[in-house]
Motif scaffolding. Structure first.
Motif, mmCIF file in Angstrom:
data_model
loop_
_atom_site.group_PDB
_atom_site.id
_atom_site.type_symbol
_atom_site.label_atom_id
_atom_site.label_comp_id
_atom_site.label_asym_id
_atom_site.label_seq_id
_atom_site.Cartn_x
_atom_site.Cartn_y
_atom_site.Cartn_z
ATOM 1 N N ASN A 14 12.452 33.448 -31.739
ATOM 2 C CA ASN A 14 12.986 32.768 -30.560
ATOM 3 C C ASN A 14 12.113 33.028 -29.337
ATOM 4 N N MET A 15 11.691 34.272 -29.169
ATOM 5 C CA MET A 15 10.835 34.623 -28.042
ATOM 6 C C MET A 15 9.495 33.904 -28.148
ATOM 7 N N LEU A 16 8.951 33.812 -29.368
ATOM 8 C CA LEU A 16 7.689 33.115 -29.589
ATOM 9 C C LEU A 16 7.819 31.626 -29.261
ATOM 10 N N SER A 17 8.930 31.014 -29.671
ATOM 11 C CA SER A 17 9.107 29.584 -29.378
ATOM 12 C C SER A 17 9.303 29.352 -27.878
ATOM 13 N N LYS A 18 10.018 30.252 -27.200
ATOM 14 C CA LYS A 18 10.175 30.123 -25.746
ATOM 15 C C LYS A 18 8.837 30.269 -25.035
ATOM 16 N N THR A 19 8.028 31.229 -25.489
ATOM 17 C CA THR A 19 6.711 31.447 -24.888
ATOM 18 C C THR A 19 5.822 30.225 -25.077
ATOM 19 N N LYS A 20 5.834 29.644 -26.287
ATOM 20 C CA LYS A 20 5.051 28.433 -26.543
ATOM 21 C C LYS A 20 5.518 27.280 -25.658
ATOM 22 N N LYS A 21 6.831 27.157 -25.512
ATOM 23 C CA LYS A 21 7.394 26.085 -24.683
ATOM 24 C C LYS A 21 6.964 26.253 -23.219
#
Length: 77
Positions: A14-21
């Motif tokens: 989840n943190m990785l997807s938020k960072t990518k976003k």
């Protein structure tokens, strides 16, 4: 222990997807935009002030000085 590992992996994803976003997002105002706006406003303000100074120096102040001199040199005639 397995539940802890699974929850940690899910939080990491989840943190990785938020960072990518966030990194893909081009929303917001950058430092260069703000610096450019400040620079333009300073230059335009300087031009306006120098224009007003030249107007007062050449047009308004000599006329004002002349009128004040005439007012104090009044002979009563």
């Amino acid at each position: 222990m397995r539940n802890f590992i699974v929850r940690t992996q899910i939080k990491g994803m989840n943190m990785l997807s938020k960072t990518k976003k966030i990194l893909k997002s081009n929303k917001g105002e950058g430092f260069i935009d703000t610096a450019l706006k400040i620079l333009i406003s300073v230059v335009v303000g300087g031009l306006i002030l120098s224009g007003l100074y030249m107007l007062f120096k050449d047009t308004i102040l000599p006329t004002l000085t002349e009128k004040i001199t005439e007012m104090f040199n009044f002979n009563g005639q």
